[in-house]
Design an enzyme around this catalytic site. Structure first.
Site, PDB file in Angstrom:
ATOM      1  N   ALA A  65      -8.304  29.659  36.769  1.00 38.96           N
ATOM      2  CA  ALA A  65      -6.847  29.567  36.873  1.00 38.96           C
ATOM      3  C   ALA A  65      -6.311  28.417  36.034  1.00 38.96           C
ATOM      4  O   ALA A  65      -6.975  27.385  35.861  1.00 38.96           O
ATOM      5  CB  ALA A  65      -6.439  29.373  38.332  1.00 38.96           C
ATOM      6  N   GLY A 110     -12.198  31.563  38.559  1.00 41.65           N
ATOM      7  CA  GLY A 110     -11.784  32.908  38.182  1.00 41.65           C
ATOM      8  C   GLY A 110     -12.421  33.405  36.907  1.00 41.65           C
ATOM      9  O   GLY A 110     -12.587  34.612  36.717  1.00 41.65           O
ATOM     10  N   GLU A 113     -15.654  34.723  37.992  1.00 39.65           N
ATOM     11  CA  GLU A 113     -15.372  35.936  38.753  1.00 39.65           C
ATOM     12  C   GLU A 113     -15.093  37.109  37.818  1.00 39.65           C
ATOM     13  O   GLU A 113     -15.465  38.252  38.113  1.00 39.65           O
ATOM     14  CB  GLU A 113     -14.194  35.698  39.701  1.00 39.65           C
ATOM     15  N   GLU A 133     -14.552  26.510  43.625  1.00 39.01           N
ATOM     16  CA  GLU A 133     -13.288  26.472  44.361  1.00 39.01           C
ATOM     17  C   GLU A 133     -13.312  25.575  45.599  1.00 39.01           C
ATOM     18  O   GLU A 133     -12.298  24.952  45.935  1.00 39.01           O
ATOM     19  CB  GLU A 133     -12.872  27.892  44.766  1.00 39.01           C
TER      20      GLU A 133
END
Length: 259
Positions: A65, A110, A113, A133
């Site tokens: 992010a 992310g 991910e 995270e």
């Protein structure tokens, strides 16, 4: 210039490139918008048989992010942004064609991910990665807790997520997350070689095999075998299956059309 670029390398292999190297290719609103637009085209592409996902620059694949942008958001906006990343990763995971993540540098949160939504992951020797995270007082919210456990096992996934550990490509290879580690200068060629191997096989067979693996994973073996049979039956009436038999008889390479 778009923050996400798509090109066909040849008739059957495509490459999608994150193009925001000045911000470590982080997921900004604009990048997610551009990514989804490119996926709109990719999902409709008629000749695509394999897709490479990579990034511009020599330092980062995707830092996750965009935290500078995230700091300006309300709680509701943060939740919405995470949902958008999750939906994007799921779109990648649901593509009919196999996807290869060519990880060319740092990939966290992310960003990692996103690679978990791909079918195959290769990485350069300089790459660092992790689902970090919990060190930011949150959890992976774009599929990380689910996909990592399915890839490397429950205990290992808990270890890496709960500790927020950062690790290199070689460790990623040892735990079964990364399939191959190569020098950065060789990464794109290696991804292309894998994509070419996939693209040379029967397109319907490849797609049905991917679906059988993905759909059967969360079922018991009996249900999984039924799913496998359903996918297998979809390959029987194809011209490609007959072409493969004819090519074997004639001792030549088959010419597959995806029909």
């Amino acid at each position: 210039m778009s923050t996400v670029q798509f090109e066909m390398i040849d008739d059957y292999i495509g490459k999608l490139t994150l193009n925001r190297p000045e911000a470590a290719n982080a997921f900004s609103k604009q990048l997610m918008h551009d990514f989804n637009e490119q996926l709109d085209s990719i999902e409709k592409h008629e000749t695509l048989r394999a897709l490479i996902i990579t990034a511009n620059g020599e330092k980062a694949f995707c830092a996750g992010a965009d935290l500078k942008e995230r700091r300006t958001m309300t709680q509701d906006q943060v939740v919405d942004a995470v949902g958008q990343i999750s939906s994007l990763v799921t779109r990648v995971a649901n593509l009919k064609v196999p996807t290869i993540a060519a990880i060319n540098g740092a990939t966290f949160g992310g960003g990692l991910e996103l690679t978990l939504g791909c079918d195959i992951r290769i990485a350069s020797t300089n790459a660092k990665m992790g689902l970090t995270e919990t060190s930011l007082a949150i959890i992976p919210g774009a599929g990380g807790t689910q996909r990592l456990a399915r890839l490397i096992g429950l205990a290992k996934a808990k270890y890496y997520i709960l500790t927020a550990k950062r690790f290199d490509s070689y460790e990623g290879e040892r735990i079964g997350l990364i399939e191959k580690v190569v020098e950065l200068s060789e990464l794109q060629d290696e991804a292309l070689q894998i994509a070419s191997q996939i693209a040379s096989n029967g397109p319907v067979g490849v797609q049905m095999a991917k679906q059988a693996i993905d759909e059967g994973l969360d079922h018991d073996i009996e249900t999984g075998l039924k799913l496998e049979r359903e996918k297998y039956l979809n390959t029987i009436p194809t011209k490609d299956r007959l072409e493969a038999l004819e090519a074997f008889k004639e001792k030549r390479k088959p010419i597959f059309t995806g029909k």
